[in-house]
Design a protein around this motif. Structure first.
Motif, PDB file in Angstrom:
ATOM      1  N   PRO A  35       0.806  -1.227   0.000  1.00 36.35           N
ATOM      2  CA  PRO A  35       0.000   0.000   0.000  1.00 36.35           C
ATOM      3  C   PRO A  35       0.839   1.278   0.000  1.00 36.35           C
ATOM      4  N   TYR A  36       2.040   1.208   0.576  1.00 31.87           N
ATOM      5  CA  TYR A  36       2.886   2.402   0.623  1.00 31.87           C
ATOM      6  C   TYR A  36       3.598   2.625  -0.715  1.00 31.87           C
ATOM      7  N   PHE A  37       3.961   1.560  -1.390  1.00 33.77           N
ATOM      8  CA  PHE A  37       4.455   1.725  -2.755  1.00 33.77           C
ATOM      9  C   PHE A  37       3.375   2.392  -3.614  1.00 33.77           C
ATOM     10  N   LYS A  38       2.140   1.912  -3.480  1.00 36.38           N
ATOM     11  CA  LYS A  38       1.051   2.452  -4.295  1.00 36.38           C
ATOM     12  C   LYS A  38       0.727   3.894  -3.911  1.00 36.38           C
ATOM     13  N   ARG A  39       0.802   4.214  -2.625  1.00 38.83           N
ATOM     14  CA  ARG A  39       0.519   5.579  -2.184  1.00 38.83           C
ATOM     15  C   ARG A  39       1.545   6.556  -2.756  1.00 38.83           C
ATOM     16  N   SER A  40       2.766   6.095  -2.904  1.00 43.26           N
ATOM     17  CA  SER A  40       3.837   6.938  -3.426  1.00 43.26           C
ATOM     18  C   SER A  40       3.758   7.129  -4.932  1.00 43.26           C
ATOM     19  N   GLU A  41       3.283   6.113  -5.638  1.00 37.89           N
ATOM     20  CA  GLU A  41       3.446   6.020  -7.090  1.00 37.89           C
ATOM     21  C   GLU A  41       2.370   6.746  -7.882  1.00 37.89           C
ATOM     22  N   GLY A  42       2.831   7.547  -8.844  1.00 38.30           N
ATOM     23  CA  GLY A  42       1.932   8.149  -9.822  1.00 38.30           C
ATOM     24  C   GLY A  42       2.305   7.631 -11.194  1.00 38.30           C
ATOM     25  N   GLY A  46      -1.763   5.322  -9.269  1.00 38.23           N
ATOM     26  CA  GLY A  46      -1.857   6.196 -10.424  1.00 38.23           C
ATOM     27  C   GLY A  46      -1.798   7.674 -10.109  1.00 38.23           C
ATOM     28  N   ASP A  47      -1.958   8.052  -8.837  1.00 40.67           N
ATOM     29  CA  ASP A  47      -2.027   9.470  -8.511  1.00 40.67           C
ATOM     30  C   ASP A  47      -1.112   9.861  -7.363  1.00 40.67           C
ATOM     31  N   GLY A  48      -0.102   9.053  -7.063  1.00 35.75           N
ATOM     32  CA  GLY A  48       0.854   9.396  -6.012  1.00 35.75           C
ATOM     33  C   GLY A  48       1.801  10.498  -6.456  1.00 35.75           C
ATOM     34  N   PRO A  49       2.556  11.062  -5.531  1.00 35.13           N
ATOM     35  CA  PRO A  49       3.442  12.191  -5.860  1.00 35.13           C
ATOM     36  C   PRO A  49       4.645  11.822  -6.727  1.00 35.13           C
ATOM     37  N   LEU A  50       5.078  10.558  -6.690  1.00 42.95           N
ATOM     38  CA  LEU A  50       6.280  10.158  -7.420  1.00 42.95           C
ATOM     39  C   LEU A  50       5.920   9.779  -8.855  1.00 42.95           C
ATOM     40  N   GLY A  51       6.335  10.582  -9.808  1.00 42.99           N
ATOM     41  CA  GLY A  51       6.066  10.284 -11.206  1.00 42.99           C
ATOM     42  C   GLY A  51       6.813   9.056 -11.677  1.00 42.99           C
ATOM     43  N   VAL A  52       6.112   8.127 -12.320  1.00 45.84           N
ATOM     44  CA  VAL A  52       6.701   6.918 -12.902  1.00 45.84           C
ATOM     45  C   VAL A  52       6.184   6.803 -14.329  1.00 45.84           C
ATOM     46  N   SER A  53       7.112   6.739 -15.300  1.00 43.06           N
ATOM     47  CA  SER A  53       6.698   6.839 -16.703  1.00 43.06           C
ATOM     48  C   SER A  53       7.442   5.859 -17.587  1.00 43.06           C
ATOM     49  N   ASP A  54       6.851   5.591 -18.750  1.00 42.17           N
ATOM     50  CA  ASP A  54       7.537   4.875 -19.815  1.00 42.17           C
ATOM     51  C   ASP A  54       8.441   5.852 -20.569  1.00 42.17           C
ATOM     52  N   HIS A  55       9.365   5.285 -21.334  1.00 41.85           N
ATOM     53  CA  HIS A  55      10.321   6.126 -22.061  1.00 41.85           C
ATOM     54  C   HIS A  55       9.651   6.918 -23.186  1.00 41.85           C
ATOM     55  N   ARG A  56      10.038   8.175 -23.312  1.00 46.99           N
ATOM     56  CA  ARG A  56       9.616   8.985 -24.456  1.00 46.99           C
ATOM     57  C   ARG A  56      10.532   8.758 -25.654  1.00 46.99           C
ATOM     58  N   TYR A  57      11.760   8.330 -25.367  1.00 46.00           N
ATOM     59  CA  TYR A  57      12.740   8.151 -26.431  1.00 46.00           C
ATOM     60  C   TYR A  57      13.577   6.927 -26.111  1.00 46.00           C
ATOM     61  N   GLY A  58      13.953   6.189 -27.146  1.00 47.51           N
ATOM     62  CA  GLY A  58      14.832   5.050 -26.968  1.00 47.51           C
ATOM     63  C   GLY A  58      15.911   5.034 -28.032  1.00 47.51           C
ATOM     64  N   ASN A  59      17.126   4.707 -27.622  1.00 46.75           N
ATOM     65  CA  ASN A  59      18.210   4.565 -28.582  1.00 46.75           C
ATOM     66  C   ASN A  59      17.927   3.390 -29.520  1.00 46.75           C
ATOM     67  N   PRO A  60      18.343   3.470 -30.797  1.00 42.71           N
ATOM     68  CA  PRO A  60      18.082   2.362 -31.738  1.00 42.71           C
ATOM     69  C   PRO A  60      18.619   1.009 -31.274  1.00 42.71           C
TER      70      PRO A  60
END
Length: 529
Positions: free
Chosen positions: A119-126, A137-151
């Motif tokens: 629950p604390y991982f989830k509370r942290s994670e956005g 999905g709405d925690g303070p810590l932004g977690v994202s997929d890559h916008r760019y990847g090297n070939p």
């Protein structure tokens, strides 16, 4: 007087400053030895490559010579800036394996099992993918997929498939094992450190004071209770602030045990050796040091498509104008978790980070041409080291004896040999054929176990995950430093909240678990659990 004094505005300290100051009736002082996180390369994900060796935001530690690594002194970068190491790391968002936390509980960390910490991982994670059973999905810590990847990053994943390795699109999902893209602690293309996530949104609270360039020298006590902190600011000493409720150390696996020892809490003989009055003889302070040791297999690339050669002006323009392009990359874009032939249970015991660049000596040794690197570390080392005092001067860095490869049976070294052979297997696949140049390290001549061992002893490095030096443990554990509520044994009003309390390394990067520890600690401190 403040209600709470937090020493260290790193991955854990920023979390606590946010959570404890939510109540306007509570006052919080947050002390950070480093500067504000103003540097633009802190916020640009790819800027981490430019921060290497920047002593302005780095404690710039070096270990004592390690006898198992040819008496080499290894470089240990640690964040000395608001956000701590979350402001200079490679941003891989990894929690570890669920059973790691159940193992913590079996080692005396009551209440820190997987079901309790999730629950604390989830509370942290956005997470940009949204909320789910295992994600916030709405925690303070932004977690994202890559916008760019090297070939080369998808080439690495294709080679992994050709090598018969499983695929995984979420290392923090139902299964950790497999190869894929890392999610990173980023939001809208920028780094999301603990300072960005937790401190900046609440910095204007009138009940929260943040002091940078503040080096703590000792905790003060009255009648067996921690009641304040003595510190200097920008080299000028003599400051002392009082704490009505608690002093909380969030300095990490090196600084927290050092400050405890400077305050008279630690192995009695060692403290007396440095002329420090013993307040509590606590032999475990500084012990149980664990870290992930890492090997780098490096090959030349026959095409100039790696991050070795970049147009920094173009990258900067793309990033600062549009938050797009290579500037949004954490460089270690892909990797994964695997079980070696020596794995002792069903958890992965190897972690891989693929870097589309030549990364020798943490990137400090710039190699000519273009190339690519595969980091592999052993996740569950049996070896142990220790942090101790070099002197009683708070301005002197602690002594770090990492203890790499010192386990009696030599098991750690055997797994490291398997890690090198796995790296070579992936690089030998057909997907890499159009890009495959000569092998630089270990070098084609190193084929036997003995030759690979020689390479490991000459070239293995830290992958920056030191933990365990103020470990949680049961009352009957003589090496335990804190109890399951993270309270320092033998005194009142003093806790440690950071990676040093981990009784054992988790199977992965340690940043997200450290923030989780602080999230749960806030509830413990406030009496919510």
């Amino acid at each position: 007087m403040y209600d709470y004094i937090i020493v260290g505005a790193g991955s854990a300290g920023c979390v606590l400053a946010n959570r404890l100051s939510e109540d306007p009736a509570v006052s919080v002082l947050l002390l950070e030895a480093g500067p504000s996180d103003w540097h633009p390369f802190v916020h640009m994900p790819a800027g981490l490559a430019k921060l290497v060796g920047n002593k302005g935001v780095n404690w710039d530690y070096n270990t004592a010579p390690d006898p198992e690594l040819g008496n080499r002194s290894l470089w240990w970068p640690r964040g000395k800036v608001l956000g701590g190491s979350s402001s200079i790391n490679a941003m891989c968002y990894i929690r570890g394996h669920a059973r790691d936390y159940d193992e913590w509980q079996s080692l005396g960390a009551e209440g820190w099992n997987w079901n309790a910490v999730l629950p604390y991982f989830k509370r942290s994670e956005g997470n940009s993918r949204g909320a789910s059973e295992l994600h916030g999905g709405d925690g303070p810590l932004g977690v994202s997929d890559h916008r760019y990847g090297n070939p080369l990053s998808p080439v690495f994943l294709e080679a992994s498939k050709q090598a018969g390795l499983p695929v995984n699109d979420d290392f923090n999902g139902a299964q950790q094992e497999g190869m894929g893209w890392y999610q990173t602690t980023t939001r809208n293309g920028a780094r999301c450190s603990s300072a960005d996530a937790y401190l900046k949104p609440v910095r204007a609270r009138p009940n929260l004071k943040v002091v940078t360039h503040a080096l703590a020298s000792r905790v003060t006590f009255e009648d067996g209770r921690a009641n304040g902190v003595v510190y200097s600011v920008a080299g000028k000493g003599g400051f002392c602030e009082g704490a009505r409720r608690e002093v909380i150390l969030c300095g990490g696996a090196i600084n927290s045990p050092q400050l405890l020892m400077l305050s008279g809490i630690g192995p009695a003989a060692h403290l007396r050796q440095h002329g420090i009055e013993v307040r509590v003889d606590l032999p475990g302070v500084g012990g149980n040091l664990q870290d992930h040791l890492d090997t780098c297999t490096i090959r030349r690339c026959t095409q100039d498509i790696t991050y070795d050669k970049t147009n920094d002006v173009l990258i900067g323009l793309q990033y600062y104008l549009f938050k797009q392009g290579p500037g949004t990359s954490n460089i270690a874009e892909t990797g994964g978790f695997l079980r070696s032939p020596l794995a002792e249970d069903d958890r992965p015991d190897l972690q891989l980070h693929f870097v589309p660049a030549q990364l020798d000596d943490h990137g400090r040794n710039r190699l000519p041409g273009s190339g690519y690197t595969l980091h592999v570390c052993f996740l569950r080392p049996k070896s142990r080291g220790r942090v101790s005092l070099a002197s009683a001067n708070p301005g002197d860095k602690a002594r770090i004896d990492p203890g790499y490869l010192n386990d009696a049976g030599g098991f750690d070294l055997k797994v490291m040999i398997e890690a090198v052979r796995l790296s070579r297997k992936i690089f030998a696949q057909e997907a890499f054929a159009p890009f495959r140049g000569p092998e630089l390290f270990p070098g084609e001549q190193a084929q036997s176990d003995a030759e690979i061992v020689d390479f490991i002893r000459r070239k293995a490095e830290s992958i920056y995950h030191p933990v365990g030096t103020c470990k949680i443990g049961r009352d009957d554990d003589p090496d335990a430093v804190v109890d399951a509520q993270l309270r320092v044994r033998g005194v009142k009003g003093l806790r440690v909240v950071d990676a040093s309390v981990m009784p054992k390394l988790i199977g992965g990067n340690t940043n997200a678990p450290t923030m989780m520890i602080a999230e749960r600690a806030a509830d413990l401190i406030l009496g919510r659990i």
